[in-house]
Design a protein around this motif. Structure first.
Motif, PDB file in Angstrom:
ATOM      1  N   ASP A  11      27.125  18.628  47.691  1.00 26.22           N
ATOM      2  CA  ASP A  11      27.165  19.496  48.865  1.00 26.22           C
ATOM      3  C   ASP A  11      26.914  20.941  48.435  1.00 26.22           C
ATOM      4  N   PRO A  12      25.646  21.385  48.426  1.00 22.92           N
ATOM      5  CA  PRO A  12      25.357  22.765  48.032  1.00 22.92           C
ATOM      6  C   PRO A  12      25.496  23.767  49.178  1.00 22.92           C
ATOM      7  N   SER A  13      25.987  23.346  50.329  1.00 25.04           N
ATOM      8  CA  SER A  13      26.027  24.227  51.503  1.00 25.04           C
ATOM      9  C   SER A  13      26.923  25.451  51.300  1.00 25.04           C
ATOM     10  N   TRP A  14      27.904  25.386  50.405  1.00 27.37           N
ATOM     11  CA  TRP A  14      28.811  26.507  50.151  1.00 27.37           C
ATOM     12  C   TRP A  14      28.168  27.598  49.306  1.00 27.37           C
ATOM     13  N   PHE A  15      27.047  27.286  48.684  1.00 31.51           N
ATOM     14  CA  PHE A  15      26.440  28.155  47.687  1.00 31.51           C
ATOM     15  C   PHE A  15      25.602  29.254  48.335  1.00 31.51           C
ATOM     16  N   THR A  16      25.894  30.510  47.986  1.00 36.16           N
ATOM     17  CA  THR A  16      25.084  31.663  48.372  1.00 36.16           C
ATOM     18  C   THR A  16      24.887  32.509  47.125  1.00 36.16           C
ATOM     19  N   PRO A  17      23.664  32.908  46.800  1.00 29.87           N
ATOM     20  CA  PRO A  17      23.444  33.712  45.594  1.00 29.87           C
ATOM     21  C   PRO A  17      24.231  35.025  45.624  1.00 29.87           C
ATOM     22  N   PHE A  18      24.865  35.341  44.511  1.00 29.71           N
ATOM     23  CA  PHE A  18      25.601  36.595  44.349  1.00 29.71           C
ATOM     24  C   PHE A  18      24.735  37.632  43.635  1.00 29.71           C
ATOM     25  N   ILE A  19      23.994  37.180  42.617  1.00 28.99           N
ATOM     26  CA  ILE A  19      23.028  38.065  41.952  1.00 28.99           C
ATOM     27  C   ILE A  19      21.680  37.357  41.915  1.00 28.99           C
ATOM     28  N   GLU A  20      20.628  38.145  41.898  1.00 33.74           N
ATOM     29  CA  GLU A  20      19.294  37.603  41.673  1.00 33.74           C
ATOM     30  C   GLU A  20      18.731  38.306  40.450  1.00 33.74           C
ATOM     31  N   THR A  21      18.036  37.537  39.618  1.00 30.01           N
ATOM     32  CA  THR A  21      17.485  38.074  38.378  1.00 30.01           C
ATOM     33  C   THR A  21      15.983  37.827  38.336  1.00 30.01           C
ATOM     34  N   THR A  80      34.250  39.874  37.740  1.00 31.77           N
ATOM     35  CA  THR A  80      35.453  40.336  38.428  1.00 31.77           C
ATOM     36  C   THR A  80      35.178  40.544  39.912  1.00 31.77           C
ATOM     37  N   GLU A  81      34.063  41.174  40.220  1.00 35.78           N
ATOM     38  CA  GLU A  81      33.707  41.403  41.626  1.00 35.78           C
ATOM     39  C   GLU A  81      33.502  40.085  42.358  1.00 35.78           C
ATOM     40  N   PHE A  82      32.798  39.167  41.733  1.00 33.61           N
ATOM     41  CA  PHE A  82      32.551  37.874  42.370  1.00 33.61           C
ATOM     42  C   PHE A  82      33.853  37.116  42.592  1.00 33.61           C
ATOM     43  N   ALA A  83      34.691  37.083  41.575  1.00 36.06           N
ATOM     44  CA  ALA A  83      35.965  36.366  41.688  1.00 36.06           C
ATOM     45  C   ALA A  83      36.804  36.919  42.836  1.00 36.06           C
ATOM     46  N   SER A  86      35.642  38.422  45.552  1.00 35.33           N
ATOM     47  CA  SER A  86      34.963  38.275  46.840  1.00 35.33           C
ATOM     48  C   SER A  86      34.693  36.837  47.255  1.00 35.33           C
ATOM     49  N   PHE A  87      34.503  35.954  46.273  1.00 37.43           N
ATOM     50  CA  PHE A  87      33.994  34.630  46.597  1.00 37.43           C
ATOM     51  C   PHE A  87      34.849  33.487  46.044  1.00 37.43           C
ATOM     52  N   GLY A  88      36.022  33.744  45.575  1.00 36.85           N
ATOM     53  CA  GLY A  88      36.904  32.662  45.196  1.00 36.85           C
ATOM     54  C   GLY A  88      36.870  32.210  43.758  1.00 36.85           C
ATOM     55  N   GLY A  89      36.098  32.829  42.869  1.00 40.44           N
ATOM     56  CA  GLY A  89      36.264  32.568  41.458  1.00 40.44           C
ATOM     57  C   GLY A  89      35.238  31.722  40.759  1.00 40.44           C
ATOM     58  N   VAL A  90      34.419  30.932  41.459  1.00 42.93           N
ATOM     59  CA  VAL A  90      33.390  30.159  40.765  1.00 42.93           C
ATOM     60  C   VAL A  90      32.116  30.971  40.833  1.00 42.93           C
ATOM     61  N   GLY A  91      31.654  31.470  39.676  1.00 42.29           N
ATOM     62  CA  GLY A  91      30.497  32.347  39.652  1.00 42.29           C
ATOM     63  C   GLY A  91      29.213  31.625  40.010  1.00 42.29           C
ATOM     64  N   ASN A  92      28.278  32.329  40.640  1.00 47.91           N
ATOM     65  CA  ASN A  92      26.965  31.769  40.855  1.00 47.91           C
ATOM     66  C   ASN A  92      25.936  32.875  40.816  1.00 47.91           C
ATOM     67  N   ALA A  93      24.724  32.455  40.481  1.00 47.58           N
ATOM     68  CA  ALA A  93      23.645  33.422  40.378  1.00 47.58           C
ATOM     69  C   ALA A  93      22.362  32.743  40.789  1.00 47.58           C
ATOM     70  N   GLY A  94      21.561  33.438  41.451  1.00 47.84           N
ATOM     71  CA  GLY A  94      20.264  32.884  41.821  1.00 47.84           C
ATOM     72  C   GLY A  94      19.182  33.873  41.498  1.00 47.84           C
ATOM     73  N   GLY A  95      18.000  33.392  41.226  1.00 51.39           N
ATOM     74  CA  GLY A  95      16.936  34.323  40.935  1.00 51.39           C
ATOM     75  C   GLY A  95      15.611  33.691  41.066  1.00 51.39           C
TER      76      GLY A  95
END
Length: 120
Positions: A65-75, A106-109, A111-120
């Motif tokens: 279920d990837p529906s919860w996933f929203t990119p926090f950073i893009e590279t 730290t910012e992600f944790a 704002s978004f509950g602690g599991v880091g994610n990144a998209g790019g």
């Protein structure tokens, strides 16, 4: 590796990550970063990088279920298509400087509950 304009990843803490079905195989380059693929279809599933043992770079589309996933950073935005955009909070032409990672985590944790994610 995926013939796509995007590479969507979730940085998952290593202790919270497990392959629950099947046995992935190492594909691509066999260097410091190990890219793991599905043995059956050879889809890129996740990466473990030497020296960054604290997280696994998971292909977010591999989640049930990837529906919860929203990119926090893009590279690597220096290489993106001119019309491509994401809702990422932070954007980098290449990768963030190493000294920025602690602040980003730290910012992600917070704002978004602690599991880091990144998209790019």
């Amino acid at each position: 590796m995926s013939a796509s304009a995007y590479s969507l990843s979730a940085a998952i803490p290593s202790e919270a990550f497990a392959v629950t079905q099947g046995e992935p195989v190492i594909g691509g380059l066999h260097g410091a970063s190990r890219h793991f693929f599905c043995r059956y279809c050879m889809s890129w599933m996740f990466t473990r990088s030497e020296g960054l043992d604290w997280f696994v770079n998971l292909r977010a589309t591999m989640l049930d279920d990837p529906s919860w996933f929203t990119p926090f950073i893009e590279t690597w935005t220096s290489e993106k298509l001119p019309w491509a955009s994401t809702p990422a909070v932070h954007s980098y032409e290449a990768l963030p400087a190493m000294e920025e990672y602690e602040k980003l985590i730290t910012e992600f944790a917070g704002s978004f509950g602690g599991v880091g994610n990144a998209g790019g």
